[in-house]
Design a protein around this motif. Sequence first.
Motif, PDB file in Angstrom:
ATOM      1  N   ALA A  21      10.471 -81.824 109.257  1.00  0.00           N
ATOM      2  CA  ALA A  21      10.618 -80.832 110.334  1.00  0.00           C
ATOM      3  C   ALA A  21      10.000 -79.489 109.929  1.00  0.00           C
ATOM      4  CB  ALA A  21      12.095 -80.652 110.683  1.00  0.00           C
ATOM      5  N   GLN A  22      10.246 -79.054 108.702  1.00  0.00           N
ATOM      6  CA  GLN A  22       9.680 -77.778 108.249  1.00  0.00           C
ATOM      7  C   GLN A  22       8.157 -77.849 108.235  1.00  0.00           C
ATOM      8  OE1 GLN A  22       9.433 -76.581 104.041  1.00  0.00           O
ATOM      9  NE2 GLN A  22      10.776 -74.859 104.619  1.00  0.00           N
ATOM     10  N   HIS A  23       7.613 -78.925 107.701  1.00  0.00           N
ATOM     11  CA  HIS A  23       6.159 -79.083 107.628  1.00  0.00           C
ATOM     12  C   HIS A  23       5.542 -79.040 109.028  1.00  0.00           C
ATOM     13  CE1 HIS A  23       2.391 -80.244 105.762  1.00  0.00           C
ATOM     14  NE2 HIS A  23       2.253 -81.167 106.699  1.00  0.00           N
ATOM     15  N   ALA A  24       6.142 -79.740 109.965  1.00  0.00           N
ATOM     16  CA  ALA A  24       5.633 -79.741 111.345  1.00  0.00           C
ATOM     17  C   ALA A  24       5.738 -78.343 111.958  1.00  0.00           C
ATOM     18  CB  ALA A  24       6.413 -80.755 112.186  1.00  0.00           C
ATOM     19  N   HIS A  25       6.835 -77.650 111.703  1.00  0.00           N
ATOM     20  CA  HIS A  25       7.017 -76.289 112.217  1.00  0.00           C
ATOM     21  C   HIS A  25       5.935 -75.362 111.653  1.00  0.00           C
ATOM     22  CE1 HIS A  25       9.016 -72.588 113.471  1.00  0.00           C
ATOM     23  NE2 HIS A  25       8.784 -72.144 112.246  1.00  0.00           N
ATOM     24  N   TYR A  26       5.740 -75.391 110.355  1.00  0.00           N
ATOM     25  CA  TYR A  26       4.727 -74.536 109.737  1.00  0.00           C
ATOM     26  C   TYR A  26       3.346 -74.813 110.326  1.00  0.00           C
ATOM     27  CZ  TYR A  26       7.810 -72.985 105.879  1.00  0.00           C
ATOM     28  OH  TYR A  26       8.791 -72.429 105.107  1.00  0.00           O
ATOM     29  N   ARG A  27       2.987 -76.072 110.440  1.00  0.00           N
ATOM     30  CA  ARG A  27       1.663 -76.431 110.965  1.00  0.00           C
ATOM     31  C   ARG A  27       1.491 -75.996 112.424  1.00  0.00           C
ATOM     32  NH1 ARG A  27      -2.406 -77.274 107.503  1.00  0.00           N
ATOM     33  NH2 ARG A  27      -2.149 -79.115 106.247  1.00  0.00           N
ATOM     34  N   ALA A  28       2.558 -76.087 113.208  1.00  0.00           N
ATOM     35  CA  ALA A  28       2.481 -75.710 114.622  1.00  0.00           C
ATOM     36  C   ALA A  28       2.438 -74.198 114.814  1.00  0.00           C
ATOM     37  CB  ALA A  28       3.662 -76.302 115.388  1.00  0.00           C
ATOM     38  N   HIS A  29       3.208 -73.464 114.029  1.00  0.00           N
ATOM     39  CA  HIS A  29       3.345 -72.024 114.237  1.00  0.00           C
ATOM     40  C   HIS A  29       2.406 -71.182 113.391  1.00  0.00           C
ATOM     41  CE1 HIS A  29       6.705 -72.273 117.003  1.00  0.00           C
ATOM     42  NE2 HIS A  29       7.115 -73.287 116.270  1.00  0.00           N
ATOM     43  N   TYR A  30       1.801 -71.763 112.387  1.00  0.00           N
ATOM     44  CA  TYR A  30       0.886 -71.029 111.511  1.00  0.00           C
ATOM     45  C   TYR A  30      -0.407 -71.834 111.335  1.00  0.00           C
ATOM     46  CZ  TYR A  30       5.174 -68.519 110.284  1.00  0.00           C
ATOM     47  OH  TYR A  30       6.339 -67.797 110.315  1.00  0.00           O
ATOM     48  N   ALA A  31      -1.021 -72.211 112.442  1.00  0.00           N
ATOM     49  CA  ALA A  31      -2.185 -73.091 112.406  1.00  0.00           C
ATOM     50  C   ALA A  31      -3.336 -72.517 111.573  1.00  0.00           C
ATOM     51  CB  ALA A  31      -2.662 -73.389 113.825  1.00  0.00           C
ATOM     52  N   GLN A  32      -3.478 -71.206 111.531  1.00  0.00           N
ATOM     53  CA  GLN A  32      -4.593 -70.590 110.812  1.00  0.00           C
ATOM     54  C   GLN A  32      -4.240 -70.199 109.373  1.00  0.00           C
ATOM     55  OE1 GLN A  32      -7.580 -70.664 112.274  1.00  0.00           O
ATOM     56  NE2 GLN A  32      -6.462 -71.686 113.923  1.00  0.00           N
ATOM     57  N   ALA A  33      -3.140 -70.687 108.874  1.00  0.00           N
ATOM     58  CA  ALA A  33      -2.688 -70.320 107.529  1.00  0.00           C
ATOM     59  C   ALA A  33      -3.493 -71.029 106.446  1.00  0.00           C
ATOM     60  CB  ALA A  33      -1.209 -70.656 107.375  1.00  0.00           C
ATOM     61  N   ALA A  34      -3.381 -70.495 105.245  1.00  0.00           N
ATOM     62  CA  ALA A  34      -3.918 -71.149 104.048  1.00  0.00           C
ATOM     63  C   ALA A  34      -2.785 -71.983 103.451  1.00  0.00           C
ATOM     64  CB  ALA A  34      -4.391 -70.107 103.045  1.00  0.00           C
ATOM     65  N   TRP A  35      -3.075 -73.229 103.137  1.00  0.00           N
ATOM     66  CA  TRP A  35      -2.082 -74.171 102.619  1.00  0.00           C
ATOM     67  C   TRP A  35      -2.540 -74.606 101.233  1.00  0.00           C
ATOM     68  CZ3 TRP A  35       1.634 -74.164 106.165  1.00  0.00           C
ATOM     69  CH2 TRP A  35       1.274 -73.899 107.491  1.00  0.00           C
ATOM     70  N   CYS A  36      -1.910 -74.098 100.190  1.00  0.00           N
ATOM     71  CA  CYS A  36      -2.387 -74.375  98.835  1.00  0.00           C
ATOM     72  C   CYS A  36      -1.317 -74.996  97.957  1.00  0.00           C
ATOM     73  CB  CYS A  36      -2.877 -73.086  98.173  1.00  0.00           C
ATOM     74  SG  CYS A  36      -4.424 -72.493  98.883  1.00  0.00           S
ATOM     75  N   ILE A  37      -1.803 -75.820  97.059  1.00  0.00           N
ATOM     76  CA  ILE A  37      -0.982 -76.390  96.000  1.00  0.00           C
ATOM     77  C   ILE A  37      -1.222 -75.543  94.753  1.00  0.00           C
ATOM     78  CG2 ILE A  37      -0.606 -78.421  94.532  1.00  0.00           C
ATOM     79  CD1 ILE A  37       0.308 -78.795  97.454  1.00  0.00           C
ATOM     80  N   VAL A  38      -0.137 -75.145  94.114  1.00  0.00           N
ATOM     81  CA  VAL A  38      -0.209 -74.396  92.868  1.00  0.00           C
ATOM     82  C   VAL A  38      -0.276 -75.419  91.739  1.00  0.00           C
ATOM     83  CG1 VAL A  38       0.969 -72.718  91.377  1.00  0.00           C
ATOM     84  CG2 VAL A  38       1.210 -72.557  93.880  1.00  0.00           C
ATOM     85  N   GLU A  39      -1.266 -75.267  90.870  1.00  0.00           N
ATOM     86  CA  GLU A  39      -1.412 -76.191  89.750  1.00  0.00           C
ATOM     87  C   GLU A  39      -1.460 -75.431  88.430  1.00  0.00           C
ATOM     88  OE1 GLU A  39      -4.971 -78.513  90.515  1.00  0.00           O
ATOM     89  OE2 GLU A  39      -3.747 -80.063  91.479  1.00  0.00           O
ATOM     90  N   ARG A  40      -1.027 -76.114  87.395  1.00  0.00           N
ATOM     91  CA  ARG A  40      -1.174 -75.601  86.028  1.00  0.00           C
ATOM     92  C   ARG A  40      -1.620 -76.773  85.176  1.00  0.00           C
ATOM     93  NH1 ARG A  40       1.974 -74.062  81.223  1.00  0.00           N
ATOM     94  NH2 ARG A  40       0.858 -72.254  80.372  1.00  0.00           N
ATOM     95  N   GLU A  41      -2.754 -76.589  84.521  1.00  0.00           N
ATOM     96  CA  GLU A  41      -3.338 -77.650  83.688  1.00  0.00           C
ATOM     97  C   GLU A  41      -3.517 -78.943  84.479  1.00  0.00           C
ATOM     98  OE1 GLU A  41      -0.799 -77.766  80.240  1.00  0.00           O
ATOM     99  OE2 GLU A  41      -1.455 -75.772  79.595  1.00  0.00           O
ATOM    100  N   GLY A  42      -3.941 -78.803  85.739  1.00  0.00           N
ATOM    101  CA  GLY A  42      -4.215 -79.955  86.583  1.00  0.00           C
ATOM    102  C   GLY A  42      -3.006 -80.634  87.185  1.00  0.00           C
ATOM    103  N   GLU A  43      -1.812 -80.112  86.933  1.00  0.00           N
ATOM    104  CA  GLU A  43      -0.578 -80.708  87.462  1.00  0.00           C
ATOM    105  C   GLU A  43      -0.021 -79.833  88.583  1.00  0.00           C
ATOM    106  OE1 GLU A  43       3.996 -81.770  86.076  1.00  0.00           O
ATOM    107  OE2 GLU A  43       2.589 -80.952  84.624  1.00  0.00           O
ATOM    108  N   ALA A  44       0.337 -80.458  89.693  1.00  0.00           N
ATOM    109  CA  ALA A  44       0.944 -79.728  90.808  1.00  0.00           C
ATOM    110  C   ALA A  44       2.314 -79.220  90.378  1.00  0.00           C
ATOM    111  CB  ALA A  44       1.076 -80.631  92.030  1.00  0.00           C
ATOM    112  N   ILE A  45       2.519 -77.889  90.539  1.00  0.00           N
ATOM    113  CA  ILE A  45       3.809 -77.301  90.174  1.00  0.00           C
ATOM    114  C   ILE A  45       4.425 -76.493  91.315  1.00  0.00           C
ATOM    115  CG2 ILE A  45       3.282 -77.235  87.695  1.00  0.00           C
ATOM    116  CD1 ILE A  45       2.909 -74.111  88.117  1.00  0.00           C
ATOM    117  N   GLY A  46       3.738 -76.423  92.452  1.00  0.00           N
ATOM    118  CA  GLY A  46       4.301 -75.650  93.550  1.00  0.00           C
ATOM    119  C   GLY A  46       3.413 -75.612  94.765  1.00  0.00           C
ATOM    120  N   ARG A  47       3.837 -74.785  95.712  1.00  0.00           N
ATOM    121  CA  ARG A  47       3.059 -74.581  96.930  1.00  0.00           C
ATOM    122  C   ARG A  47       3.051 -73.097  97.256  1.00  0.00           C
ATOM    123  NH1 ARG A  47       6.846 -77.058 101.823  1.00  0.00           N
ATOM    124  NH2 ARG A  47       8.507 -75.517 101.698  1.00  0.00           N
TER     125      ARG A  47
END
Length: 169
Positions: A58-84
């Motif tokens: 539900a949160q993901h769908a809400h974000y995509r619907a209400h913030y269509a022009q946003a930047a969506w990034c994965i935070v990585e450290r040493e090639g490993e996903a550690i956040g968003r």
Amino acid sequence: MDFALEAAALLGITLRPMTDDDLPFLEALYASTRAEEVAAVGWPPEMQQAFLRQQHTAQHAHYRAHYAQAAWCIVEREGEAIGRLYWRESEADIHIIDISLVPRSRGTGFGEALLRDMAAHAAQDGRGLSIFVEKNNPARSLYQRLGFKPVEDHGVYDFMRRPPHSALS
């Protein structure tokens, strides 16, 4: 992503665009931010997991619907996903939609470095930096230390804003 990481880069942090392949990681990340709260309800583990999965969807769908022009990034450290890190830019502000790190990366300075880089990027164009923060969020003291001040009360959340030319402490 259209800004350079400096403070975060010194800690080995990079950002990359989110893809649908990241959804399982993002679901687990979301669950890690709410697990303690949901466990207090006393539901069986499988019910907790189903609820957290539904809430993430539900949160993901809400974000995509209400913030269509946003930047969506994965935070990585040493090639490993550690956040968003999700944000939206406007003429007046850069609004952080969400910043979350996996439990082992919380309290390490990674989030602070990302926020410092975002504040520097916003300040280049004379913009503020804003975010909604739950009143009981442990990171609230970090936001305040970095110059964010509550400007609107939204029940369990405060809308916090860092003015364009605040000094970083």
